[in-house]
Write a protein that holds these residues in place. Structure first.
Motif, PDB file in Angstrom:
ATOM      1  N   UNK A 174       0.861  -1.183   0.000  1.00 43.43           N
ATOM      2  CA  UNK A 174       0.000   0.000   0.000  1.00 43.43           C
ATOM      3  C   UNK A 174       0.895   1.230   0.000  1.00 43.43           C
ATOM      4  N   UNK A 175       1.101   1.765  -1.197  1.00 45.46           N
ATOM      5  CA  UNK A 175       1.932   2.944  -1.352  1.00 45.46           C
ATOM      6  C   UNK A 175       1.378   3.814  -2.463  1.00 45.46           C
ATOM      7  N   UNK A 176       1.730   5.086  -2.397  1.00 48.69           N
ATOM      8  CA  UNK A 176       1.243   6.044  -3.385  1.00 48.69           C
ATOM      9  C   UNK A 176       2.261   7.158  -3.549  1.00 48.69           C
ATOM     10  N   UNK A 177       2.330   7.663  -4.761  1.00 50.29           N
ATOM     11  CA  UNK A 177       3.231   8.768  -5.088  1.00 50.29           C
ATOM     12  C   UNK A 177       2.480  10.088  -5.085  1.00 50.29           C
ATOM     13  N   UNK A 178       3.210  11.161  -4.850  1.00 51.23           N
ATOM     14  CA  UNK A 178       2.665  12.495  -4.953  1.00 51.23           C
ATOM     15  C   UNK A 178       3.772  13.485  -5.254  1.00 51.23           C
ATOM     16  N   UNK A 179       3.414  14.626  -5.805  1.00 50.70           N
ATOM     17  CA  UNK A 179       4.395  15.672  -6.073  1.00 50.70           C
ATOM     18  C   UNK A 179       4.752  16.430  -4.797  1.00 50.70           C
ATOM     19  N   UNK A 180       3.825  16.386  -3.820  1.00 49.35           N
ATOM     20  CA  UNK A 180       4.062  17.019  -2.520  1.00 49.35           C
ATOM     21  C   UNK A 180       3.803  15.985  -1.431  1.00 49.35           C
ATOM     22  N   UNK A 181       4.279  16.279  -0.232  1.00 52.54           N
ATOM     23  CA  UNK A 181       4.036  15.400   0.919  1.00 52.54           C
ATOM     24  C   UNK A 181       2.534  15.234   1.151  1.00 52.54           C
TER      25      UNK A 181
END
Length: 68
Positions: A25-32
């Motif tokens: 269970x992981x996800x990317x983002x441009x910001x925290x």
């Protein structure tokens, strides 16, 4: 239930947030904030599925970020 989120920065600058107690269970983002919001939403979807299938007991559940 509380689940811890670890956040790391990738070489390309994106942030990756992972719920430690839920492998994969992981996800990317441009910001925290974006990475945390996305991984919280994913974790809650998984918890909802587990509740539907009676794999966990219905307790008050929250997902919190722990900065590391």
């Amino acid at each position: 239930m509380n689940f811890m989120i670890e956040i790391e920065q990738e070489e390309d600058g994106r942030l990756i947030a992972e719920v430690i107690d839920f492998p994969g269970v992981l996800a990317y983002g441009q910001t925290r904030e974006e990475a945390v919001a996305r991984v919280q939403a994913l974790a809650l979807r998984i918890l909802a599925d587990k509740l539907e299938h009676r794999e966990v007991t219905p307790e008050l559940v929250s997902v919190v970020a722990a900065l590391q």
